[in-house]
Write a protein that holds these residues in place. Structure first.
Motif, PDB file in Angstrom:
ATOM      1  N   ARG A  26       0.856  -1.188   0.000  1.00 54.87           N
ATOM      2  CA  ARG A  26       0.000   0.000   0.000  1.00 54.87           C
ATOM      3  C   ARG A  26       0.892   1.238   0.000  1.00 54.87           C
ATOM      4  NH1 ARG A  26      -3.302   3.366   3.337  1.00 54.87           N
ATOM      5  NH2 ARG A  26      -5.417   3.472   2.509  1.00 54.87           N
ATOM      6  N   GLU A  27       0.665   2.133  -0.947  1.00 52.30           N
ATOM      7  CA  GLU A  27       1.542   3.297  -1.107  1.00 52.30           C
ATOM      8  C   GLU A  27       1.425   4.265   0.056  1.00 52.30           C
ATOM      9  OE1 GLU A  27       2.157   6.744  -4.456  1.00 52.30           O
ATOM     10  OE2 GLU A  27       1.708   4.713  -5.146  1.00 52.30           O
ATOM     11  N   THR A  28       0.215   4.465   0.547  1.00 51.25           N
ATOM     12  CA  THR A  28      -0.028   5.426   1.627  1.00 51.25           C
ATOM     13  C   THR A  28      -0.097   4.702   2.961  1.00 51.25           C
ATOM     14  OG1 THR A  28      -1.346   6.735   0.089  1.00 51.25           O
ATOM     15  CG2 THR A  28      -1.536   7.274   2.431  1.00 51.25           C
ATOM     16  N   GLY A  85     -10.955  -1.032   0.874  1.00 57.27           N
ATOM     17  CA  GLY A  85     -11.773  -1.970   1.630  1.00 57.27           C
ATOM     18  C   GLY A  85     -11.169  -2.217   3.005  1.00 57.27           C
ATOM     19  N   ALA A  86     -11.667  -3.251   3.693  1.00 54.10           N
ATOM     20  CA  ALA A  86     -11.179  -3.577   5.033  1.00 54.10           C
ATOM     21  C   ALA A  86      -9.728  -4.059   4.934  1.00 54.10           C
ATOM     22  CB  ALA A  86     -12.057  -4.644   5.671  1.00 54.10           C
ATOM     23  N   THR A  87      -8.835  -3.354   5.606  1.00 51.90           N
ATOM     24  CA  THR A  87      -7.396  -3.602   5.481  1.00 51.90           C
ATOM     25  C   THR A  87      -6.829  -4.129   6.792  1.00 51.90           C
ATOM     26  OG1 THR A  87      -7.166  -1.869   3.816  1.00 51.90           O
ATOM     27  CG2 THR A  87      -5.151  -2.533   4.976  1.00 51.90           C
ATOM     28  N   GLU A  88      -6.087  -5.228   6.701  1.00 52.99           N
ATOM     29  CA  GLU A  88      -5.433  -5.783   7.885  1.00 52.99           C
ATOM     30  C   GLU A  88      -4.337  -4.827   8.346  1.00 52.99           C
ATOM     31  OE1 GLU A  88      -3.413 -10.020   9.305  1.00 52.99           O
ATOM     32  OE2 GLU A  88      -4.120  -9.758   7.247  1.00 52.99           O
ATOM     33  N   VAL A  89      -4.225  -4.674   9.649  1.00 53.37           N
ATOM     34  CA  VAL A  89      -3.261  -3.731  10.219  1.00 53.37           C
ATOM     35  C   VAL A  89      -2.054  -4.509  10.744  1.00 53.37           C
ATOM     36  CG1 VAL A  89      -2.902  -1.901  11.927  1.00 53.37           C
ATOM     37  CG2 VAL A  89      -5.146  -2.191  10.856  1.00 53.37           C
ATOM     38  N   PRO A  90      -0.840  -4.168  10.309  1.00 49.83           N
ATOM     39  CA  PRO A  90       0.336  -4.903  10.789  1.00 49.83           C
ATOM     40  C   PRO A  90       0.630  -4.617  12.254  1.00 49.83           C
ATOM     41  CG  PRO A  90       1.007  -3.081   9.383  1.00 49.83           C
ATOM     42  CD  PRO A  90      -0.487  -3.127   9.335  1.00 49.83           C
ATOM     43  N   VAL A  91       1.601  -5.333  12.776  1.00 51.55           N
ATOM     44  CA  VAL A  91       2.059  -5.336  14.169  1.00 51.55           C
ATOM     45  C   VAL A  91       1.061  -6.120  15.030  1.00 51.55           C
ATOM     46  CG1 VAL A  91       2.874  -4.052  16.162  1.00 51.55           C
ATOM     47  CG2 VAL A  91       3.243  -3.117  13.869  1.00 51.55           C
ATOM     48  N   LYS A  92       1.322  -7.415  15.141  1.00 51.63           N
ATOM     49  CA  LYS A  92       0.487  -8.313  15.924  1.00 51.63           C
ATOM     50  C   LYS A  92       1.135  -8.558  17.294  1.00 51.63           C
ATOM     51  CE  LYS A  92      -1.993  -9.122  12.149  1.00 51.63           C
ATOM     52  NZ  LYS A  92      -3.354  -8.579  11.980  1.00 51.63           N
ATOM     53  N   LEU A  93       0.377  -9.184  18.173  1.00 60.26           N
ATOM     54  CA  LEU A  93       0.902  -9.703  19.436  1.00 60.26           C
ATOM     55  C   LEU A  93       0.905 -11.220  19.329  1.00 60.26           C
ATOM     56  CD1 LEU A  93       1.771  -9.016  22.411  1.00 60.26           C
ATOM     57  CD2 LEU A  93      -0.606  -9.488  23.037  1.00 60.26           C
ATOM     58  N   ARG A  94       2.071 -11.826  19.526  1.00 66.60           N
ATOM     59  CA  ARG A  94       2.193 -13.275  19.421  1.00 66.60           C
ATOM     60  C   ARG A  94       2.557 -13.862  20.787  1.00 66.60           C
ATOM     61  NH1 ARG A  94      -0.818 -13.336  15.848  1.00 66.60           N
ATOM     62  NH2 ARG A  94      -0.317 -13.090  13.629  1.00 66.60           N
ATOM     63  N   ASP A 116      -5.363  -9.744  16.266  1.00 67.46           N
ATOM     64  CA  ASP A 116      -5.452 -10.459  14.984  1.00 67.46           C
ATOM     65  C   ASP A 116      -6.681 -10.030  14.188  1.00 67.46           C
ATOM     66  OD1 ASP A 116      -3.153 -11.936  14.921  1.00 67.46           O
ATOM     67  OD2 ASP A 116      -4.043 -13.778  15.698  1.00 67.46           O
ATOM     68  N   ALA A 117      -7.751  -9.695  14.880  1.00 72.86           N
ATOM     69  CA  ALA A 117      -9.023  -9.392  14.214  1.00 72.86           C
ATOM     70  C   ALA A 117      -9.101  -7.964  13.683  1.00 72.86           C
ATOM     71  CB  ALA A 117     -10.173  -9.634  15.193  1.00 72.86           C
ATOM     72  N   ILE A 118      -8.091  -7.140  13.953  1.00 76.27           N
ATOM     73  CA  ILE A 118      -8.157  -5.722  13.581  1.00 76.27           C
ATOM     74  C   ILE A 118      -8.191  -5.545  12.064  1.00 76.27           C
ATOM     75  CG2 ILE A 118      -6.884  -3.541  13.573  1.00 76.27           C
ATOM     76  CD1 ILE A 118      -5.789  -4.323  16.337  1.00 76.27           C
ATOM     77  N   ARG A 119      -9.148  -4.742  11.612  1.00 77.83           N
ATOM     78  CA  ARG A 119      -9.210  -4.290  10.224  1.00 77.83           C
ATOM     79  C   ARG A 119      -9.568  -2.803  10.229  1.00 77.83           C
ATOM     80  NH1 ARG A 119      -7.571  -8.677  10.387  1.00 77.83           N
ATOM     81  NH2 ARG A 119      -8.006 -10.486   9.053  1.00 77.83           N
ATOM     82  N   MET A 120      -8.978  -2.053   9.298  1.00 79.18           N
ATOM     83  CA  MET A 120      -9.327  -0.642   9.141  1.00 79.18           C
ATOM     84  C   MET A 120      -9.986  -0.431   7.793  1.00 79.18           C
ATOM     85  SD  MET A 120      -6.255   1.758  10.688  1.00 79.18           S
ATOM     86  CE  MET A 120      -7.118   3.266  10.216  1.00 79.18           C
ATOM     87  N   GLU A 121     -11.030   0.381   7.784  1.00 77.73           N
ATOM     88  CA  GLU A 121     -11.691   0.700   6.525  1.00 77.73           C
ATOM     89  C   GLU A 121     -10.845   1.710   5.750  1.00 77.73           C
ATOM     90  OE1 GLU A 121     -14.204  -0.669   5.045  1.00 77.73           O
ATOM     91  OE2 GLU A 121     -14.446  -2.073   6.706  1.00 77.73           O
ATOM     92  N   THR A 122     -10.514   1.365   4.519  1.00 76.79           N
ATOM     93  CA  THR A 122      -9.728   2.223   3.637  1.00 76.79           C
ATOM     94  C   THR A 122     -10.420   2.253   2.278  1.00 76.79           C
ATOM     95  OG1 THR A 122      -8.356   0.445   2.720  1.00 76.79           O
ATOM     96  CG2 THR A 122      -7.634   1.422   4.822  1.00 76.79           C
TER      97      THR A 122
END
Length: 358
Positions: A54-56, A214-223, A205-211
């Motif tokens: 994603r460019e932005t 469409g619904a975009t997965e957001v990096p940086v997880k907790l493992r 893990d379930a985080i998505r942002m509307e862009t």
């Protein structure tokens, strides 16, 4: 699903983890400087995060998230018993500062599960590693006594692998993520505390942002990991990159530190990996050097430890000395590690003498 109350000491790096927790509807309180607290309470905070392909970058605004964030600048007002989980996101030397020391002792005595997000593992976490003499590494800590009230079982370590900075042109409630990798957290001794970590992992893990895409997965997880050694995977990176940003009279970028002498970088990285394995880590717990070296190509700033020394700091996190002392417990040593430790010792000594003469 439970919604937790979470306290985080440190609003800079701490706001990155806080942004992830707020998506899950949890309440987060950040402990920070009074001016930072006023700004966060008035305007929330922002986290800018790149997304592969994603460019932005994504811009996360805490005011638009389901959870609630607040900030406290007066540490005397913080009651640790009010929270379900506490995060330590300051640098190790800061925990001996007036006000912070007393808060840390109250945290320890509250027995609320406490997750460190520091490059320097708290001393009680070192005590959790089987067969390690924690007393023998006290020299690596600015003031080891600040950790003495902790029950080691109530404290765990979360590796601060994601890299982030506060851009100088922005307000202090703005964080820019430069390397969106995952947090890796080890288990607590108590299963109820582990259940909190597992739920936070699922929520993030379930985080998505509307862009616009469409619904975009957001990096940086907790493992979450059962192994106590997985968070130690940051150590080879610190010694091969961060601490080698330090030069005799200044600093260089992490990219230069790693790639100006790739063979030496590999030698340091592999030695520290071998130390982790000698302590009990498995090879698969660790990150291959090639993957780290590729990531280091994008690290265009000196590490925070190098910047602190250049700015005259009298104390910095001594993960370099911690690794050296732990290696000695296993009968291991490497001349490059000894040189790093000696260089940091000299730079700190010069800063302290200059400060005393001022």
């Amino acid at each position: 699903m439970s919604h937790y109350k979470i306290l985080i000491l440190g609003a800079s790096y701490g706001s990155l983890l806080a942004s992830k927790l707020l998506f899950g509807g949890h309440s987060v309180t950040l402990v920070c400087l009074p001016a930072e607290a006023d700004l966060i309470n008035g305007e929330g905070f922002r986290v800018r995060m790149p997304v592969r392909g994603r460019e932005t970058p994504l811009l996360i605004d805490s005011r638009n998230l389901p959870g609630k964030v607040s900030a406290m600048g007066a540490m005397d007002d913080v009651n640790p018993a009010d929270y379900d989980l506490i995060g330590l996101a300051m640098q190790e030397p800061q925990y001996g500062a007036p006000g912070v020391r007393e808060l840390l002792e109250r945290i320890a005595r509250s027995r609320v599960p406490c997750m460190s997000i520091m490059n320097m593992p708290p001393l009680p976490y070192i005590a959790r590693l089987p067969g390690v003499d924690a007393d023998a590494v006290k020299a690596a800590y600015t003031d080891p006594s600040v950790w003495s009230a902790f029950d080691p079982g109530t404290l765990t370590l979360c590796s601060p692998d994601p890299q982030a900075i506060r851009p100088p042109e922005e307000k202090v409630n703005f964080l820019h993520v430069t390397l969106p990798t995952n947090f890796k957290v080890a288990r607590f001794e108590n299963e109820n505390s582990n259940a909190i970590l597992r739920q936070l992992e699922r929520d993030i893990d379930a985080i998505r942002m509307e862009t616009p895409e469409g619904a975009t997965e957001v990096p940086v997880k907790l493992r979450f990991h059962d192994s106590l050694f997985v968070p130690l995977a940051k150590w080879p990176m610190l010694l091969a990159g961060n601490y080698r940003c330090i030069t005799a009279d200044g600093m260089r970028t992490a990219q230069e530190a790693v790639h100006s002498d790739l063979a030496q970088s590999r030698a340091v990285y592999e030695f520290v990996s071998d130390v982790c394995i000698a302590l009990g880590a498995k090879r698969e717990d660790l990150v291959p050097f090639e993957k780290y070296a590729a990531a280091a190509k994008s690290l265009a700033r000196p590490a925070s430890v190098a910047r602190a020394l250049t700015n005259g700091a009298a104390n910095v996190e001594r993960a370099d000395k911690l690794v050296q002392l732990l290696a000695r417990q296993r009968g291991m040593n490497h001349p490059a590690i000894d040189q790093i430790v000696a260089l940091v010792d000299r730079r700190l000594d010069a800063n302290r003498k200059k400060s005393a003469a001022a």
